[in-house]
Design a protein around this motif. Sequence first.
Motif, PDB file in Angstrom:
ATOM      1  N   ASN A 195       0.805  -1.224   0.000  1.00  0.00           N
ATOM      2  CA  ASN A 195       0.000   0.000   0.000  1.00  0.00           C
ATOM      3  C   ASN A 195       0.835   1.270   0.000  1.00  0.00           C
ATOM      4  O   ASN A 195       0.411   2.290   0.523  1.00  0.00           O
ATOM      5  CB  ASN A 195      -0.924   0.019   1.229  1.00  0.00           C
ATOM      6  N   TYR A 196       2.058   1.229  -0.560  1.00  0.00           N
ATOM      7  CA  TYR A 196       2.927   2.405  -0.593  1.00  0.00           C
ATOM      8  C   TYR A 196       3.168   2.962   0.810  1.00  0.00           C
ATOM      9  O   TYR A 196       3.284   4.164   0.996  1.00  0.00           O
ATOM     10  CB  TYR A 196       2.334   3.496  -1.485  1.00  0.00           C
ATOM     11  N   GLN A 197       3.275   2.065   1.788  1.00  0.00           N
ATOM     12  CA  GLN A 197       3.502   2.491   3.160  1.00  0.00           C
ATOM     13  C   GLN A 197       4.855   1.996   3.656  1.00  0.00           C
ATOM     14  O   GLN A 197       5.255   0.859   3.385  1.00  0.00           O
ATOM     15  CB  GLN A 197       2.411   1.953   4.084  1.00  0.00           C
ATOM     16  N   THR A 198       5.549   2.850   4.380  1.00  0.00           N
ATOM     17  CA  THR A 198       6.766   2.461   5.073  1.00  0.00           C
ATOM     18  C   THR A 198       6.590   2.777   6.548  1.00  0.00           C
ATOM     19  O   THR A 198       5.820   3.670   6.917  1.00  0.00           O
ATOM     20  CB  THR A 198       7.998   3.194   4.509  1.00  0.00           C
ATOM     21  N   GLU A 209       6.335   7.567  -2.660  1.00  0.00           N
ATOM     22  CA  GLU A 209       6.042   7.578  -4.088  1.00  0.00           C
ATOM     23  C   GLU A 209       7.155   6.843  -4.814  1.00  0.00           C
ATOM     24  O   GLU A 209       8.321   6.897  -4.422  1.00  0.00           O
ATOM     25  CB  GLU A 209       5.895   8.998  -4.626  1.00  0.00           C
ATOM     26  N   SER A 210       6.781   6.146  -5.890  1.00  0.00           N
ATOM     27  CA  SER A 210       7.720   5.268  -6.583  1.00  0.00           C
ATOM     28  C   SER A 210       8.300   5.926  -7.821  1.00  0.00           C
ATOM     29  O   SER A 210       7.628   6.701  -8.516  1.00  0.00           O
ATOM     30  CB  SER A 210       7.030   3.965  -6.977  1.00  0.00           C
ATOM     31  N   VAL A 298       9.824   9.287   0.648  1.00  0.00           N
ATOM     32  CA  VAL A 298       8.677   9.703   1.452  1.00  0.00           C
ATOM     33  C   VAL A 298       8.255  11.103   1.019  1.00  0.00           C
ATOM     34  O   VAL A 298       9.099  11.958   0.716  1.00  0.00           O
ATOM     35  CB  VAL A 298       9.048   9.691   2.946  1.00  0.00           C
ATOM     36  N   TYR A 299       6.940  11.339   0.978  1.00  0.00           N
ATOM     37  CA  TYR A 299       6.467  12.674   0.593  1.00  0.00           C
ATOM     38  C   TYR A 299       5.603  13.288   1.692  1.00  0.00           C
ATOM     39  O   TYR A 299       5.050  12.591   2.549  1.00  0.00           O
ATOM     40  CB  TYR A 299       5.707  12.633  -0.731  1.00  0.00           C
ATOM     41  N   GLU A 300       5.512  14.615   1.652  1.00  0.00           N
ATOM     42  CA  GLU A 300       4.679  15.339   2.604  1.00  0.00           C
ATOM     43  C   GLU A 300       3.221  15.217   2.197  1.00  0.00           C
ATOM     44  O   GLU A 300       2.881  15.258   1.015  1.00  0.00           O
ATOM     45  CB  GLU A 300       5.088  16.809   2.657  1.00  0.00           C
ATOM     46  N   THR A 301       2.346  15.088   3.171  1.00  0.00           N
ATOM     47  CA  THR A 301       0.932  14.853   2.890  1.00  0.00           C
ATOM     48  C   THR A 301       0.053  15.927   3.511  1.00  0.00           C
ATOM     49  O   THR A 301       0.415  16.596   4.483  1.00  0.00           O
ATOM     50  CB  THR A 301       0.485  13.483   3.436  1.00  0.00           C
ATOM     51  N   ILE A 302      -1.109  16.075   2.892  1.00  0.00           N
ATOM     52  CA  ILE A 302      -2.242  16.775   3.499  1.00  0.00           C
ATOM     53  C   ILE A 302      -3.383  15.759   3.579  1.00  0.00           C
ATOM     54  O   ILE A 302      -3.280  14.647   3.033  1.00  0.00           O
ATOM     55  CB  ILE A 302      -2.662  18.008   2.675  1.00  0.00           C
ATOM     56  N   ASP A 327      -0.050  13.031 -10.823  1.00  0.00           N
ATOM     57  CA  ASP A 327       1.250  13.604 -11.157  1.00  0.00           C
ATOM     58  C   ASP A 327       2.338  13.095 -10.222  1.00  0.00           C
ATOM     59  O   ASP A 327       3.411  13.662 -10.118  1.00  0.00           O
ATOM     60  CB  ASP A 327       1.202  15.134 -11.162  1.00  0.00           C
ATOM     61  N   TYR A 328       2.044  12.012  -9.530  1.00  0.00           N
ATOM     62  CA  TYR A 328       3.048  11.255  -8.781  1.00  0.00           C
ATOM     63  C   TYR A 328       2.573   9.807  -8.733  1.00  0.00           C
ATOM     64  O   TYR A 328       1.383   9.512  -8.920  1.00  0.00           O
ATOM     65  CB  TYR A 328       3.259  11.809  -7.370  1.00  0.00           C
TER      66      TYR A 328
END
Length: 572
Positions: A195-198, A209-210, A298-302, A327-328
């Motif tokens: 699930n794209y989780q670390t 994001e990959s 890792v990316y910043e989230t809202i 776009d990611y």
Amino acid sequence: MKSFTQGTRFSQSLLFTAVISSTALVGCSNSDSDNTPGESDAAAFTVSGTAVNFYTGEHVDNASISIAGDINGVHTELGETTTDNSGRFSLSYDNVPTRLVISGQNDEFGEYSIIVLNEDQESRVTAANLALQPVDVNAVFDPETDSTIELGTTPVIELAANSLVDNNGNTPEGDVSGRLTIIDPSADPSLMPGNYQTIDNQGDVSLIESFGAISAVFEDSNGEELNLAENQTATIRIPLASGINPNTADATIPLFYFDETTGYWVEEGIATLTQLANNTYVYEGTVSHFTVWNADKVYETININGCVVDETGEPVANADVTSQGRDYIGSANTTSNDAGLFSLPARFNSDVLISARNGAVSNTLEVDTDNTDVDLTNNCLVLSPDAVNISLTWGEAPDDLDSHLFGPANADGTEQFHVYYGNHPVIVNEVVMDLDVDDTSSFGPEVISIPRFPYPGTYQYLVHQFSNESDIVSSPARVKLTIGEQEIFFSPSEATNPLTEEWAVFNIEVDANLNPTIVPVQEFVEGWVEDGLEEGPIEEGLIEENFEAFATPANTRALEPKTNQSIKPSYK
């Protein structure tokens, strides 16, 4: 009226009558189906599912399945099994897990894993399809010499002599076989395991994001799996995902591997963006073991705060809500609460798609995020028990594939509606059918939603190659039809007739009680869409030839060039 004829060559798995049902859940659901291999009625918990080909939906038999689960907060390996000749698997256990990691592979398909939540601790769970990607390279080599596994002219893995051992630390005798799968999730993030989780050492979960991934499996002549010996390393080169611009990609990036026991990605190592002699861009790094390796960050989230309701406006609890970056390359998921509300993380300053499922499918919303949370509670996702969702994805070329849906616009079928980029939404008998998402810059998705069928009759779906470079097959294109609890996949590689720019994918035959039957067509055709695009306004003769029921002025819209179409952000 002209209709698509059924093809003479198609997957037998697609020949069925699909009556809409509202009993399935995305990720997991209760099931009272017949027992499958490995199931025990006396067990406290049973999980079952089906392995399929990601592109065609055909069942994958003899796939090795391993299942792990969280039991009382501990990650536990539950056991292993194999799929039967219909692709089904089942495993029973004495304790009930709250979260499952289901992984599969075989000689023809690369490693893949899905996460299944069971927070209500149901005793029987049916997982969503385990969609496996075909292997790209099968290699046989001498493990006593230095070896390189290549995809075309790209050296993807470099192994030192005598670096592979079995689980007991023994070096293999005789040749070794290696299976390499390139994972490019540009078109569909669901190609990536998990699930794209670390998760870090403190137990905090972040989203990644990959930028591309690979899977590598090695076996000795007896089929025993091999891995790198202690203190041995190998060089890997992960092809840059086709949707990423190498001029803006990070010069270095963390490497993550997928842990099939915990279901999380684990950071280990660094990769460097490198341009090879064949002009291919790769992320090159060093690894100490083989599994699925991913170039990520890792990316910043809202948070996207929204709601899920049914057609009457009532809240829907326990709906699975998913975000997908446009776009990611990444996604996230959550569930709605008893009030139908959800809060879903997404990358900030991005273009994101949001949808929901719970025994039915919702419409798809496109959301532009900035650096603050987004409130969608005045624009809820709407679940309908009779809803249909059609999602088209493809590769980097051609730039633009288009979805076209035709169907009856009145009770006797003498008039037809046409949903496409130049005519949406379409309202028929108070039913709003829409092209929720239109993509003009590679990959997709293009998404059409039908909340319910307005009239009996034949509903026809085509894909048209709008731009001229490449073709529908080479792209490759893929259509996922979600109807009730069923997910059905269509690949143009299964279509008959000489290749054209128009792919007739399937028909939906709707009876007098508005129950649908899926009829695969899988043919390349001509004259349904392209003539109108080339000649401008649809004239009466063209209507008679290609769109017989488009006889009224309201239904004779020209298929005009996309001069005013907005270009959606892409990874490039």
